[in-house]
Design a protein around this motif. Structure first.
Motif, PDB file in Angstrom:
ATOM      1  N   SER A 108      -5.077   3.109  -6.957  1.00  0.00           N
ATOM      2  CA  SER A 108      -4.997   1.998  -6.030  1.00  0.00           C
ATOM      3  C   SER A 108      -6.282   1.183  -6.033  1.00  0.00           C
ATOM      4  CB  SER A 108      -4.718   2.535  -4.614  1.00  0.00           C
ATOM      5  OG  SER A 108      -4.943   1.555  -3.629  1.00  0.00           O
ATOM      6  N   THR A 158      -9.210   4.956  -5.135  1.00  0.00           N
ATOM      7  CA  THR A 158      -8.866   6.383  -5.160  1.00  0.00           C
ATOM      8  C   THR A 158      -7.680   6.631  -6.086  1.00  0.00           C
ATOM      9  OG1 THR A 158      -7.262   6.289  -3.332  1.00  0.00           O
ATOM     10  CG2 THR A 158      -9.596   6.632  -2.767  1.00  0.00           C
ATOM     11  N   ASP A 213      -7.858   0.768  -3.540  1.00  0.00           N
ATOM     12  CA  ASP A 213      -8.743   1.405  -2.554  1.00  0.00           C
ATOM     13  C   ASP A 213      -9.739   2.356  -3.232  1.00  0.00           C
ATOM     14  OD1 ASP A 213      -7.322   3.675  -3.241  1.00  0.00           O
ATOM     15  OD2 ASP A 213      -6.241   3.831  -1.348  1.00  0.00           O
ATOM     16  N   VAL A 253      -1.111  -0.346  -4.542  1.00  0.00           N
ATOM     17  CA  VAL A 253      -0.866   0.748  -5.491  1.00  0.00           C
ATOM     18  C   VAL A 253      -0.616   0.123  -6.861  1.00  0.00           C
ATOM     19  CG1 VAL A 253       0.540   2.756  -6.052  1.00  0.00           C
ATOM     20  CG2 VAL A 253       0.109   2.156  -3.662  1.00  0.00           C
ATOM     21  N   LYS A 311      -4.571   9.387  -6.130  1.00  0.00           N
ATOM     22  CA  LYS A 311      -3.901  10.421  -5.331  1.00  0.00           C
ATOM     23  C   LYS A 311      -3.027  11.270  -6.248  1.00  0.00           C
ATOM     24  CE  LYS A 311      -5.340   8.548  -1.400  1.00  0.00           C
ATOM     25  NZ  LYS A 311      -6.351   9.192  -0.536  1.00  0.00           N
ATOM     26  N   HIS A 317      -2.304   5.637   0.512  1.00  0.00           N
ATOM     27  CA  HIS A 317      -3.255   4.629   0.026  1.00  0.00           C
ATOM     28  C   HIS A 317      -3.499   3.569   1.096  1.00  0.00           C
ATOM     29  CE1 HIS A 317      -3.925   5.915  -4.069  1.00  0.00           C
ATOM     30  NE2 HIS A 317      -2.624   6.080  -4.265  1.00  0.00           N
ATOM     31  N   ASN A 365       0.801  -1.232   0.000  1.00  0.00           N
ATOM     32  CA  ASN A 365       0.000   0.000   0.000  1.00  0.00           C
ATOM     33  C   ASN A 365       0.831   1.277   0.000  1.00  0.00           C
ATOM     34  OD1 ASN A 365      -1.945  -1.969   0.401  1.00  0.00           O
ATOM     35  ND2 ASN A 365      -2.384  -1.378   2.524  1.00  0.00           N
TER      36      ASN A 365
END
Length: 340
Positions: free
Chosen positions: A327, A331, A329, A313, A333, A309, A290
């Motif tokens: 990622s 999102t 997740d 990634v 960034k 994250h 992550n």
């Protein structure tokens, strides 16, 4: 007040009878009986247009000796050229949108309401509901042959062939002129990634990186990885590979031996390295742990660890002074300071 005179004027404009109640309930009726001069010029863009998209009927003419009206006896061809086509059977609907299945003609202007997420016209909106416009690309062919997921594609410079790798453990070579498969190489392991640099094609395998030179036909094996090779990138004269055990291995090309020699092993990630990118004299690595690590390309030392994250990634991108990462997740960034 001369009501009969008003009736005659209204009948001449609308072609039909009128009552006082009509005027009371339809105050704009007089305006709507005017012919749209934009429509006459062939460029009305209002949908719906408040004016008529048809010619007004001619005033009634008295019959002579029981014959037809004088207007009817005029040459129809010259009348068409002078005033445009005449339509019968009610109002002309050309240039208007009616009915639930009608689709408005699109313009090349972006719909501002769609951008804000509140356009109520949907498919009937005559402005674009898309960020892209055009039909520059057409489907030429579909290359079929791999039996499992295709994990890499490469087009080395100076070559007329396309190279593809798959989890079916094969590397396929495609002729770019015919679209036919020109060769199949069974590598004995799932291909995790593939890139090209100049005439070289690099293939990431379990515990191995294969290097093929498409000009000299050199076939090299770069040993050292422990586990699947997930990502590769070239920077500052080095080939970097992200490995399943969390390490990043680097090789340097030796022109004297026409081969690759181990240059460094970058450690710090605790799980597999699945994404690599080079930018602004930095190497950026995204991992299953992550995190993103920033490495100095000159010293190969870790300069910074980014832990924003909360899941793997999957990809990193360096653009100008920004670092972008996506990622699992859900999102993306955006970081500032790539050039520092």
């Amino acid at each position: 007040m001369d009501m009969e005179g008003n009736k005659r004027v209204f009948q001449r404009l609308s072609g039909g009878p009128s009552t006082a109640s009509d005027s009371r309930h339809h105050p704009q009726q007089q305006q709507q009986q005017k012919v749209c001069f934009h429509w006459r010029a062939g460029k009305c863009t209002r949908h719906p247009c408040p004016f008529l998209h048809r010619e007004l009927p001619a005033p009634a003419q008295p019959l002579s000796n029981g014959g037809a009206p004088k207007r009817f006896a005029e040459d129809s061809g010259s009348q068409f050229l002078r005033r445009g086509p005449k339509f019968t059977g009610g109002s002309n609907t050309w240039g208007r949108v009616h009915g639930s299945n009608a689709v408005a003609k699109k313009t090349e202007k972006l719909c501002n309401y769609w951008v804000q997420g509140n356009c109520t016209y949907g498919d009937k909106c005559r402005y674009l509901h898309s960020w892209s416009l055009g039909d520059c690309f057409d489907m030429l062919t579909q290359l079929e042959g791999h039996q499992k997921v295709v994990t890499g594609i490469a087009f080395p410079s100076g070559s007329g062939n396309l190279y593809t790798g798959s989890k079916d453990e094969t590397l396929r070579v495609w002729d770019c002129q015919s679209g036919q498969c020109a060769g199949v190489i069974n590598l004995g392991g799932e291909i995790g990634c593939m890139i090209s640099e100049g005439p070289w094609v690099f293939v990431g395998l379990p515990n191995l990186v294969k290097a093929y030179n498409t000009q000299s036909n050199a076939d090299l094996s770069l040993n050292g990885p422990v586990g699947q090779v997930y990502a590769m990138v070239v920077g500052n004269g080095l080939l970097f590979a992200g490995i399943q055990d969390g390490s990043i291995l680097a090789w340097k090309f030796n022109a004297a031996t026409n081969g690759f020699e181990p240059a460094a092993s970058l450690s710090g990630h605790t799980l597999g390295v699945v994404s690599l990118v080079v930018g602004a004299n930095r190497l950026y690595s995204g991992s299953m742990d992550n995190s993103i690590r920033v490495w100095n390309l000159e010293t190969l030392q870790c300069m910074q660890i980014l832990t924003d994250h909360t899941s793997v990634v999957m990809s990193v991108l360096c653009w100008d002074q920004f670092l972008l990462s996506c990622s699992l997740d859900k999102t993306i960034k955006v970081g500032l300071g790539c050039l520092r």
